[in-house]
Design an enzyme around this catalytic site. Sequence first.
Site, short mmCIF file in Angstrom:
data_model
loop_
_atom_site.label_atom_id
_atom_site.label_comp_id
_atom_site.label_asym_id
_atom_site.label_seq_id
_atom_site.Cartn_x
_atom_site.Cartn_y
_atom_site.Cartn_z
N ARG A 231 2.85 -38.05 -32.64
CA ARG A 231 2.17 -36.97 -32.31
C ARG A 231 1.02 -37.71 -33.15
O ARG A 231 0.60 -38.45 -33.72
CB ARG A 231 1.54 -35.67 -32.72
CG ARG A 231 2.64 -34.69 -32.49
CD ARG A 231 2.12 -34.02 -30.97
NE ARG A 231 3.21 -33.02 -30.74
CZ ARG A 231 4.47 -32.94 -30.57
NH1 ARG A 231 4.56 -34.12 -29.69
NH2 ARG A 231 5.56 -32.26 -30.11
N GLU A 260 -6.55 -36.35 -26.87
CA GLU A 260 -6.31 -36.77 -26.11
C GLU A 260 -7.04 -35.48 -24.47
O GLU A 260 -7.53 -34.60 -25.00
CB GLU A 260 -4.77 -36.68 -25.33
CG GLU A 260 -4.17 -37.75 -26.95
CD GLU A 260 -3.03 -37.35 -26.09
OE1 GLU A 260 -2.39 -36.88 -25.75
OE2 GLU A 260 -1.80 -38.49 -26.82
N HIS A 278 0.41 -41.57 -23.40
CA HIS A 278 1.37 -40.50 -23.51
C HIS A 278 2.27 -40.45 -22.52
O HIS A 278 2.11 -39.79 -21.90
CB HIS A 278 0.33 -39.04 -23.83
CG HIS A 278 1.35 -38.30 -24.19
ND1 HIS A 278 0.60 -37.11 -25.32
CD2 HIS A 278 2.89 -37.58 -25.12
CE1 HIS A 278 1.20 -36.11 -26.13
NE2 HIS A 278 2.51 -37.05 -25.35
#
Length: 520
Positions: A231, A260, A278
Amino acid sequence: MPRVLVTEKIADSGLDRLREAGHDVDLQLDATPETLPDLVQGAAALIIRSATQVTAEVLEAGSDLIVVGRAGIGLDNVDTEAATRQGVMVVNAPQSNVLSAAEHTMALLLAQARNIPAAHAALVDGRWERSQWEGVELSDKTLGIIGLGRIGRLVAQRALAFGMRLIGHDPFVTPDRARQMSVEVMDLDEVLARADFLTLHVAKTPDTMGMIGVESLKKVKPGIRIINVARGGIVDEQALADAVLDGRVAGAAIDVFAEEPTTESPLFGVPGIVVTPHLGASTAEAQDKAGQTIAEQVGLALAGDFVPFAVNVSAAEASETVRPFLPLAERLGGLFAALLPELPDELRVEYQGQLADYDTRILTLSVQKGFFGRLTDEPVSYVNAPAVAELKGLTVTESKTSTTQDFVNLITLRGGGHAMAGTLAGLQAKPRIVMVDDHAVDVPPADHMLVVRNDDSPGVIGLVGTVLGEAQVNIADMDVGQSPDGVAALMVLALSTEVPDTVQDQLRADARIQGVRSLG
């Protein structure tokens, strides 16, 4: 036929499953926040990914909704509380991407070790720089794994195949369970000092935010390489960039970021740092699994069957006596998890008073929901809490007695040498914490709490109040707990804000303070 509204792309196999079950699948991939309230009217189910925002307004418009399905793990874009109030089940696919995330971890580890992105960029730019991009082997290197959950275990399996030595840190995994994974568990500082490579697989919680930051990077083995596919925010991006630039850290590979989507980070452009946007769950297989899983869960919900991955479950099966204790049980579970330094072998849930005459299984599930919800950012529900306990190697037991000395009803949690009890007090049934480690107290549960163990001597209460006051931490409530022999050697405080680590250390520095534990 029940209409299933689908606003984002999921696997065709999942859609076909729903159609074969007789559902009317309504694909509306161009839905917008403005059009969604109209589209959801009359739908029995709504299937989304991460882009669709399921707000309270959307749920209100979907008055016929039975279930909202998120094809993935995170539920930040679903107002779960509003759904629960409206009686709408929320389900997800928590296991769909674990294999993809583990494989991406290994891909980044190898890319970092062998300088693959930089070598590729140089060659396509017309530079043959073979000697400049010398890498390192994985064999006989020590891999530190922070977090030994589903993904951490898969990474351990794959790293063993490369001949790596495995060490790890996870206070909620027993040494025996870790040994089964060929991982030697130790404290975090020792992992940092010994690891050649470090990979993170922990939930994003207040305790793990900034886990790899300025101070921890001072403790690492020189030349360590750090991988984060967990994370964003667990790693302090500026601190890591500085550590790579000054040579303490040989390199890093980062897939997740504090903000993000983003195209700006201190990590971007730093030699020796590999970054990806990601991509941990971005495989065709993970996307297919998510679509298939969510279609299965939605189908079960529409059929009224047991739904394994339900995040919220109605407590309608609880009796009128038991139901008011559900929030207290969940809150006790979370606070008790924060009180424990590590996962115990057994969690004992004791019911005293009138509650003992009723079916309390849902209360025990609520305790587990709060307990494990504190330890993971994966959704924990009434239905999956026992599976989470089994996965963690924790035995949960119940005991009941209809006799109680001081309270009409009492819920007590015990395990790992610690204990905590709570009840509902007064005509308004206000939740109260009435015992911590067998010291009698009386404070309301709060988002930020502090347990201070101290000598039974004058001036300690004043010391705690002064230190917190100087740190601008307001004490909303406080009680000095007495042990069964009458010694006042424990304080429990409900606070307005979280107590910084530096303030806790200031309290610990006083000889009269035996211990300080933040509960949130």
